[in-house]
Design a protein around this motif. Structure first.
Motif, PDB file in Angstrom:
ATOM      1  N   TYR B  99      25.380  10.483   0.849  1.00 41.14           N
ATOM      2  CA  TYR B  99      25.343   9.899  -0.492  1.00 41.14           C
ATOM      3  C   TYR B  99      25.605   8.399  -0.450  1.00 41.14           C
ATOM      4  CZ  TYR B  99      25.036  14.450  -2.674  1.00 41.14           C
ATOM      5  OH  TYR B  99      24.612  15.673  -3.070  1.00 41.14           O
ATOM      6  N   GLY B 100      26.566   7.983   0.403  1.00 43.46           N
ATOM      7  CA  GLY B 100      26.873   6.559   0.466  1.00 43.46           C
ATOM      8  C   GLY B 100      25.696   5.739   0.952  1.00 43.46           C
ATOM      9  N   ILE B 101      25.076   6.225   2.026  1.00 42.01           N
ATOM     10  CA  ILE B 101      23.941   5.483   2.565  1.00 42.01           C
ATOM     11  C   ILE B 101      22.783   5.476   1.593  1.00 42.01           C
ATOM     12  CG2 ILE B 101      22.217   5.492   4.390  1.00 42.01           C
ATOM     13  CD1 ILE B 101      24.353   6.520   6.220  1.00 42.01           C
ATOM     14  N   SER B 102      22.548   6.603   0.904  1.00 44.53           N
ATOM     15  CA  SER B 102      21.436   6.586  -0.051  1.00 44.53           C
ATOM     16  C   SER B 102      21.721   5.638  -1.197  1.00 44.53           C
ATOM     17  CB  SER B 102      21.082   7.968  -0.587  1.00 44.53           C
ATOM     18  OG  SER B 102      22.088   8.869  -0.430  1.00 44.53           O
ATOM     19  N   ALA B 103      22.980   5.559  -1.633  1.00 46.82           N
ATOM     20  CA  ALA B 103      23.278   4.639  -2.736  1.00 46.82           C
ATOM     21  C   ALA B 103      23.060   3.195  -2.314  1.00 46.82           C
ATOM     22  CB  ALA B 103      24.716   4.837  -3.203  1.00 46.82           C
ATOM     23  N   ILE B 104      23.607   2.824  -1.143  1.00 44.63           N
ATOM     24  CA  ILE B 104      23.452   1.436  -0.694  1.00 44.63           C
ATOM     25  C   ILE B 104      21.988   1.128  -0.413  1.00 44.63           C
ATOM     26  CG2 ILE B 104      24.039  -0.176   1.129  1.00 44.63           C
ATOM     27  CD1 ILE B 104      26.673   1.108   1.386  1.00 44.63           C
ATOM     28  N   GLY B 105      21.293   2.080   0.209  1.00 43.90           N
ATOM     29  CA  GLY B 105      19.883   1.857   0.506  1.00 43.90           C
ATOM     30  C   GLY B 105      19.048   1.697  -0.749  1.00 43.90           C
ATOM     31  N   CYS B 106      19.310   2.525  -1.749  1.00 40.71           N
ATOM     32  CA  CYS B 106      18.562   2.411  -2.999  1.00 40.71           C
ATOM     33  C   CYS B 106      18.828   1.067  -3.653  1.00 40.71           C
ATOM     34  CB  CYS B 106      18.961   3.521  -3.968  1.00 40.71           C
ATOM     35  SG  CYS B 106      18.251   5.104  -3.572  1.00 40.71           S
ATOM     36  N   LEU B 107      20.079   0.639  -3.630  1.00 40.20           N
ATOM     37  CA  LEU B 107      20.412  -0.654  -4.240  1.00 40.20           C
ATOM     38  C   LEU B 107      19.690  -1.788  -3.525  1.00 40.20           C
ATOM     39  CD1 LEU B 107      22.239  -1.588  -6.488  1.00 40.20           C
ATOM     40  CD2 LEU B 107      23.978  -2.084  -4.789  1.00 40.20           C
ATOM     41  N   GLY B 108      19.703  -1.746  -2.180  1.00 41.76           N
ATOM     42  CA  GLY B 108      19.019  -2.790  -1.421  1.00 41.76           C
ATOM     43  C   GLY B 108      17.529  -2.815  -1.695  1.00 41.76           C
ATOM     44  N   MET B 109      16.905  -1.633  -1.703  1.00 41.55           N
ATOM     45  CA  MET B 109      15.463  -1.564  -1.959  1.00 41.55           C
ATOM     46  C   MET B 109      15.151  -2.044  -3.366  1.00 41.55           C
ATOM     47  SD  MET B 109      13.535  -0.869   0.394  1.00 41.55           S
ATOM     48  CE  MET B 109      11.952  -0.612  -0.317  1.00 41.55           C
ATOM     49  N   SER B 166       8.650   6.555   5.918  1.00 41.52           N
ATOM     50  CA  SER B 166       8.534   5.196   5.383  1.00 41.52           C
ATOM     51  C   SER B 166       7.099   4.895   4.980  1.00 41.52           C
ATOM     52  CB  SER B 166       9.035   4.169   6.388  1.00 41.52           C
ATOM     53  OG  SER B 166       8.669   4.522   7.669  1.00 41.52           O
ATOM     54  N   PHE B 167       6.136   5.500   5.662  1.00 46.57           N
ATOM     55  CA  PHE B 167       4.757   5.279   5.264  1.00 46.57           C
ATOM     56  C   PHE B 167       4.495   5.852   3.879  1.00 46.57           C
ATOM     57  CE2 PHE B 167       0.651   3.903   6.132  1.00 46.57           C
ATOM     58  CZ  PHE B 167      -0.257   4.855   5.703  1.00 46.57           C
ATOM     59  N   SER B 168       4.963   7.080   3.614  1.00 51.04           N
ATOM     60  CA  SER B 168       4.752   7.652   2.272  1.00 51.04           C
ATOM     61  C   SER B 168       5.469   6.838   1.214  1.00 51.04           C
ATOM     62  CB  SER B 168       5.257   9.080   2.174  1.00 51.04           C
ATOM     63  OG  SER B 168       5.046   9.769   3.321  1.00 51.04           O
ATOM     64  N   ALA B 169       6.719   6.448   1.499  1.00 54.57           N
ATOM     65  CA  ALA B 169       7.474   5.700   0.491  1.00 54.57           C
ATOM     66  C   ALA B 169       6.776   4.389   0.176  1.00 54.57           C
ATOM     67  CB  ALA B 169       8.899   5.437   0.986  1.00 54.57           C
ATOM     68  N   SER B 170       6.310   3.676   1.232  1.00 56.91           N
ATOM     69  CA  SER B 170       5.676   2.392   0.961  1.00 56.91           C
ATOM     70  C   SER B 170       4.355   2.604   0.246  1.00 56.91           C
ATOM     71  CB  SER B 170       5.472   1.617   2.252  1.00 56.91           C
ATOM     72  OG  SER B 170       4.634   2.331   3.106  1.00 56.91           O
ATOM     73  N   LYS B 171       3.655   3.701   0.566  1.00 53.78           N
ATOM     74  CA  LYS B 171       2.395   3.955  -0.120  1.00 53.78           C
ATOM     75  C   LYS B 171       2.619   4.160  -1.610  1.00 53.78           C
ATOM     76  CE  LYS B 171       0.858   7.968   0.186  1.00 53.78           C
ATOM     77  NZ  LYS B 171       0.290   9.309   0.395  1.00 53.78           N
ATOM     78  N   ILE B 172       3.645   4.920  -1.974  1.00 55.32           N
ATOM     79  CA  ILE B 172       3.906   5.163  -3.392  1.00 55.32           C
ATOM     80  C   ILE B 172       4.349   3.878  -4.084  1.00 55.32           C
ATOM     81  CG2 ILE B 172       5.273   6.473  -5.037  1.00 55.32           C
ATOM     82  CD1 ILE B 172       5.435   8.705  -3.155  1.00 55.32           C
ATOM     83  N   PHE B 173       5.199   3.098  -3.416  1.00 54.11           N
ATOM     84  CA  PHE B 173       5.659   1.846  -4.029  1.00 54.11           C
ATOM     85  C   PHE B 173       4.497   0.894  -4.255  1.00 54.11           C
ATOM     86  CE2 PHE B 173       9.909   2.315  -4.696  1.00 54.11           C
ATOM     87  CZ  PHE B 173      10.650   2.645  -3.594  1.00 54.11           C
ATOM     88  N   PRO B 189      11.764  -2.037   5.541  1.00 54.24           N
ATOM     89  CA  PRO B 189      13.097  -1.678   5.071  1.00 54.24           C
ATOM     90  C   PRO B 189      13.274  -0.184   4.820  1.00 54.24           C
ATOM     91  CG  PRO B 189      12.039  -3.163   3.519  1.00 54.24           C
ATOM     92  CD  PRO B 189      11.131  -3.041   4.658  1.00 54.24           C
ATOM     93  N   CYS B 190      12.194   0.506   4.382  1.00 54.15           N
ATOM     94  CA  CYS B 190      12.301   1.960   4.241  1.00 54.15           C
ATOM     95  C   CYS B 190      12.558   2.588   5.596  1.00 54.15           C
ATOM     96  CB  CYS B 190      11.010   2.549   3.656  1.00 54.15           C
ATOM     97  SG  CYS B 190      10.653   2.015   2.001  1.00 54.15           S
ATOM     98  N   ALA B 191      11.872   2.069   6.633  1.00 53.19           N
ATOM     99  CA  ALA B 191      12.077   2.616   7.971  1.00 53.19           C
ATOM    100  C   ALA B 191      13.514   2.383   8.433  1.00 53.19           C
ATOM    101  CB  ALA B 191      11.099   1.989   8.959  1.00 53.19           C
ATOM    102  N   LEU B 192      14.086   1.227   8.096  1.00 55.92           N
ATOM    103  CA  LEU B 192      15.488   0.985   8.454  1.00 55.92           C
ATOM    104  C   LEU B 192      16.394   2.006   7.786  1.00 55.92           C
ATOM    105  CD1 LEU B 192      15.872  -2.883   8.314  1.00 55.92           C
ATOM    106  CD2 LEU B 192      15.704  -1.433  10.292  1.00 55.92           C
ATOM    107  N   LEU B 193      16.131   2.253   6.481  1.00 53.18           N
ATOM    108  CA  LEU B 193      16.980   3.205   5.746  1.00 53.18           C
ATOM    109  C   LEU B 193      16.851   4.599   6.329  1.00 53.18           C
ATOM    110  CD1 LEU B 193      18.735   3.858   3.326  1.00 53.18           C
ATOM    111  CD2 LEU B 193      16.681   4.214   2.014  1.00 53.18           C
ATOM    112  N   TYR B 194      15.600   5.064   6.547  1.00 56.79           N
ATOM    113  CA  TYR B 194      15.443   6.413   7.085  1.00 56.79           C
ATOM    114  C   TYR B 194      15.911   6.478   8.524  1.00 56.79           C
ATOM    115  CZ  TYR B 194      12.945   7.545   2.856  1.00 56.79           C
ATOM    116  OH  TYR B 194      12.620   7.755   1.540  1.00 56.79           O
ATOM    117  N   GLY B 195      15.887   5.332   9.225  1.00 55.24           N
ATOM    118  CA  GLY B 195      16.434   5.314  10.574  1.00 55.24           C
ATOM    119  C   GLY B 195      17.909   5.617  10.583  1.00 55.24           C
ATOM    120  N   VAL B 196      18.629   5.104   9.571  1.00 53.49           N
ATOM    121  CA  VAL B 196      20.051   5.413   9.506  1.00 53.49           C
ATOM    122  C   VAL B 196      20.264   6.899   9.249  1.00 53.49           C
ATOM    123  CG1 VAL B 196      22.161   4.932   8.263  1.00 53.49           C
ATOM    124  CG2 VAL B 196      20.607   3.102   8.765  1.00 53.49           C
TER     125      VAL B 196
END
Lengths: 293, 203
Positions: B99-109, B166-173, B189-196
């Motif tokens: 949850y913590g990483i998803s919150a920080i990642g969402c905020l950064g994105m 990250s490819f799907s996420a960037s495609k939708i964005f 950056p999506c790849a960095l987040l999913y990498g974590v």
């Protein structure tokens, strides 16, 4: 769909149940009520206890509308405070990048020696955004490089079995502090050395953030090829970065009209550029050597 | 004298059109039939959830820009819980990190996409897209339950799944925000987040 219909014997405003907008608070429509039979106030008391239909409960609707107005008010306050410190439009200029620009810029950071024209291009006194001008600084590469550096540091420490989340935070904050110090020093130097230049804080932040690309390359080479690979990559990226910073800052610090500065100022500008350039390899070494033991 | 009449289904201070004081109708029966269905009231639309899931699962299919118009956090919540559950099956009790990483990642994105795109984007939309594209990561962590991912096959699989997410996420964005020429820049950056996230599953 909300519609205001003028029909009805008393011309009152009618809205259907499915109106998407919350009802305006305290909008007094009591003048438009049709004539009621004498028992109207009493059924109103029954309505509040109709728990079978929670969202139809008018009290909940009022609460929801109030809450959403509070939320939008809070958002406006945050935006206003943010705009006082950071001009979002100026910041957007630095993020107007595309993939071709990023690829070419990364190539330039690794091998700047064959690039001929280092001037930032202007169109009607406004600098062109990074999409259209390779020499314009951007903040996308430094930000991504910083985050990649922090994650890579965590991974390198994990490989050496020295990882813990506190160390990650320590790495990140150390690197951030060095960036802030360097930007402040550059700001001081620019203030002392130039009459007028386009080097805002964000420009300097961008230029000092480009070293993270070199750091990432050095750490990666060190992880893959050992200590010798690390030193070779360090030497290569340091010299490339020194050349890059020297050429970019010299043309950027002078501004669009470069011949107007008197001689001592020009010498100060030269010292500033050389000092900034010489500082880079020191800081690259300082921030990466403990990752490649 | 209280007259029996249909219950008040309109909004406060505005008389409804269907108010008819003389209609003698039972108090509870009409309100129950007039209610919209529960799922529609809660905003959970299973058809849209299924469509978005399919968009994530077919990385090569072109995404429709309008599917992200209603931000739906029910699907991403389910996916986050499923991810935590598969991690639990592997013996790692790390819901807090997820949850913590998803919150920080969402905020950064959210900050990055607002700076990079012409039109802005809302936080709910970012959280929704990133949550939906977490689905392949659930596959990865369920593999981790069965066999360890620390060999060469594990590294290749992890890299492939990070790329897929990250490819799907960037495609939708890209299709939702109409950004051209920036797909790789959004994917990184999506790849960095999913990498974590992958780091949590693997180690």
């Amino acid at each position: 769909m909300a519609y205001h219909s003028g029909y009805g014997a008393h011309g009152s405003k009618h809205r259907t149940r499915a109106a998407p907008d919350p009802p305006p608070l305290f909008d007094d429509t009591s003048g438009g009520y049709p004539l009621q039979p004498g028992g109207y106030p009493a059924p109103g008391a029954d309505v509040a206890f109709n728990v079978n239909h929670l969202l139809g409960d008018p009290v909940a609707n009022v609460a929801m509308a109030y809450g959403s107005s509070i939320a939008s008010h809070g958002k406006d306050i945050v935006h206003k405070e943010l705009h006082r410190f950071v001009s979002v439009n100026k910041l957007k200029y630095f993020f107007a990048v595309d993939t071709a620009y990023v690829a070419k810029k990364l190539g330039l950071l690794v091998f700047p020696y064959t690039h001929q024209n280092w001037e930032v291009q202007y169109s009607r006194d406004v600098p062109l955004p990074p999409r259209q001008d390779l020499n314009a600084p951007d903040l996308y590469i430094p930000t991504m490089a910083f985050i990649t550096y922090v994650l890579l540091a965590g991974m390198a420490l994990g490989i050496q079995k020295r990882f813990s989340p506190e160390v990650l935070g320590l790495c990140a904050s150390t690197a951030l502090v060095w960036v802030v110090l360097e930007v402040l020093a550059l700001l001081l130097g620019v203030y002392l050395a130039t009459v007028r230049s386009d080097l805002s804080t964000f420009h300097l932040l961008a230029y000092s953030g480009y070293k993270y690309v070199g750091m990432i390359l050095s750490v990666l080479t060190g992880l893959l090829f050992g200590s010798d690979g690390y030193y070779v990559a360090l030497a290569w990226t340091s010299s490339a970065l020194m050349y890059f910073i020297a050429r970019s800052l010299r043309t950027a610090a002078l501004g669009p009209d470069s011949m107007g500065a008197p001689a001592p100022r020009q010498r100060l500008q030269l010292y500033l550029t050389l000092g900034a350039a010489a500082f880079q390899p020191l800081i690259i070494y300082w921030l990466t050597f403990h990752l490649v033991r | 004298m209280i007259q029996p009449q249909q219950p008040y289904t309109g909004q406060i201070f505005q008389p409804t059109q269907t108010f008819s004081p003389t209609a003698p109708q039972p108090f509870y029966g009409n309100s129950f039939e007039d209610e919209p269905p529960l799922l529609e009231e809660l905003g959970i639309n299973f058809d849209h959830i299924w469509q978005k899931t399919l968009t994530v699962l077919h990385p090569l299919k072109v995404a429709d820009g309008s599917i992200m118009n209603e931000t739906d956090l029910a699907g991403p919540m389910v996916f986050c819980l499923a991810f935590g559950a598969t991690l639990l099956l592997a013996g790692k009790i790390q819901f807090g990190y997820v949850y913590g990483i998803s919150a920080i990642g969402c905020l950064g994105m959210f900050c990055l996409l607002n700076l990079m795109s012409m039109t802005g984007v809302s936080f709910g939309c970012v959280a929704s897209v990133l949550g939906y594209c977490l689905l392949p990561m659930i596959l990865l962590s369920s593999f981790a339950v069965i066999f360890s991912l620390q060999g060469m096959i594990g590294i290749i699989l992890t890299a492939g799944i990070i790329g897929w997410c990250s490819f799907s996420a960037s495609k939708i964005f890209i299709s939702a925000l109409a950004m051209e020429g920036q797909q790789l820049l959004v994917a990184y950056p999506c790849a960095l987040l999913y990498g974590v996230f992958a780091l949590i599953s693997v180690f």
